[in-house]
Design a protein around this motif. Sequence first.
Motif, PDB file in Angstrom:
ATOM      1  N   THR A 175      -2.081   4.028   6.325  1.00 61.77           N
ATOM      2  CA  THR A 175      -3.106   3.040   5.969  1.00 61.77           C
ATOM      3  C   THR A 175      -2.557   1.794   5.283  1.00 61.77           C
ATOM      4  O   THR A 175      -3.313   1.006   4.739  1.00 61.77           O
ATOM      5  CB  THR A 175      -4.142   3.696   5.041  1.00 61.77           C
ATOM      6  OG1 THR A 175      -3.458   4.258   3.912  1.00 61.77           O
ATOM      7  CG2 THR A 175      -4.901   4.794   5.771  1.00 61.77           C
ATOM      8  N   ILE A 176      -1.244   1.596   5.280  1.00 61.16           N
ATOM      9  CA  ILE A 176      -0.693   0.441   4.578  1.00 61.16           C
ATOM     10  C   ILE A 176      -1.032  -0.860   5.297  1.00 61.16           C
ATOM     11  O   ILE A 176      -1.349  -0.875   6.491  1.00 61.16           O
ATOM     12  CB  ILE A 176       0.840   0.537   4.408  1.00 61.16           C
ATOM     13  CG1 ILE A 176       1.541   0.402   5.764  1.00 61.16           C
ATOM     14  CG2 ILE A 176       1.247   1.797   3.693  1.00 61.16           C
ATOM     15  CD1 ILE A 176       3.026   0.147   5.646  1.00 61.16           C
ATOM     16  N   SER A 177      -0.950  -1.953   4.562  1.00 51.44           N
ATOM     17  CA  SER A 177      -1.088  -3.283   5.156  1.00 51.44           C
ATOM     18  C   SER A 177       0.173  -3.600   5.950  1.00 51.44           C
ATOM     19  O   SER A 177       1.270  -3.189   5.597  1.00 51.44           O
ATOM     20  CB  SER A 177      -1.267  -4.330   4.058  1.00 51.44           C
ATOM     21  OG  SER A 177      -1.085  -5.641   4.562  1.00 51.44           O
ATOM     22  N   GLY A 202       0.789  -1.232   0.000  1.00 45.49           N
ATOM     23  CA  GLY A 202       0.000   0.000   0.000  1.00 45.49           C
ATOM     24  C   GLY A 202       0.815   1.272   0.000  1.00 45.49           C
ATOM     25  O   GLY A 202       0.251   2.375   0.041  1.00 45.49           O
TER      26      GLY A 202
END
Length: 420
Positions: free
Chosen positions: A79-81, A61
Amino acid sequence: MGKLIVQGGTPLEGTVAISGAKNAALALLAASFLSRGEVILENIPAITDVNVMLDIAKEMGGEGEWIGPNALRLNLPDTISCKTPYKLAKKLRASNLLLGPLVSRFGWAEVALPGGDNIGTRPMDLHIKGLSAMGASLTVEHGYICGGAQGSKRLQGAKIYLDFPSVGATKNIVMAAALARGQTLIENCAKEPEIVDLANFINAMGGKIRGAGTDLIRVEGVEQLEGTAYSIIPDRVEAGTYMIAAAATRGRVRVTNVIPTHLHGVTAKLREMGVQIEEDDDSIVVDGRGELNAVDIKTLPYPGFPTDMQSQAMALLTTVPGTSMIVENVYENRLRVVDELQRMGAQIKIEGRTAIIDGVASLSSAQVKASDLRAGAALLIAGMTADGETEVCGLYHIDRGYEKLEEKLTALGAKIRRIE
């Protein structure tokens, strides 16, 4: 997979510029996950390993792109995985360096157990031990290291003693500690120049790290790290590879864009061997045209002789008169290159982790295959000294860590061509 065709017998002559350090670049890419702002990394080698790490960041992400031949821009939003993709992680050992940044900044990580060269056992126990001491709860299940910070989702500073000065564990713990609450002391840590570069990069983002390059690192955790622009150090292993290639072919080469102090373990052995070395502020001249003599080498953590230079040194010693000995103290599978060198006529006997090398007048050409990155470089060096035409297969390994290797060697007079 392709192969390189090497016509031996030509001494290397000229000047070669060294690229940015692979092992520093991968650590700094991982450390970029700590930053809440945009990061620009310069002097990055355009190699397969770097592209894999960039692909991992994007698949999780993040935003990343090349903005020049050797410059990258990265942005890792909140908001990254926090799960690394296995299909990419299995290609790259350094993907394990995402464990510390993910747990420290995001409070959680699912990091696939990594792949990379099969050079020996490289367990994750010291990585897990360090993060656990800072309050992380981690388990290994289904091929992943899973877990995160307990309670407040923020790690706590701790005093950590490493049973072995592991480079990877030191990097992971330093990155984790950068955003932890309070002070972390890391004792018996690795002292490699890439550790110093990592600390300097984190400090450029607003971190507070002291003692990198010694066996005691102090990290004062900060609330957050910001973006920055940073240029990484030159690759000491690439530099050492060209230095040894110059000596092996009995040539004379000036290696530029280097930090000579990072190469003292290699230059000391080359001088002991009879190679003439001249050092300047950012260059080293290697002259291997005189008579060379046998030496004994033991690989050790920095500042000792690096394990990443052992295979290349063995290729050189195969044609040095007398009996030399190499003791591999770091990775047990580093001696796998011996089988391929023997195919070329090298006289090498293995006893445990020790290789006994009786120098021969010359090697003969053969078809050989690289088993790992540094073995691939060693076989190219051997091919450049051998009679006739040598085929080196397994180019994937070489492309992982050397930027424009055959192009640079060809500019020095080597006769090499690639067949895809």
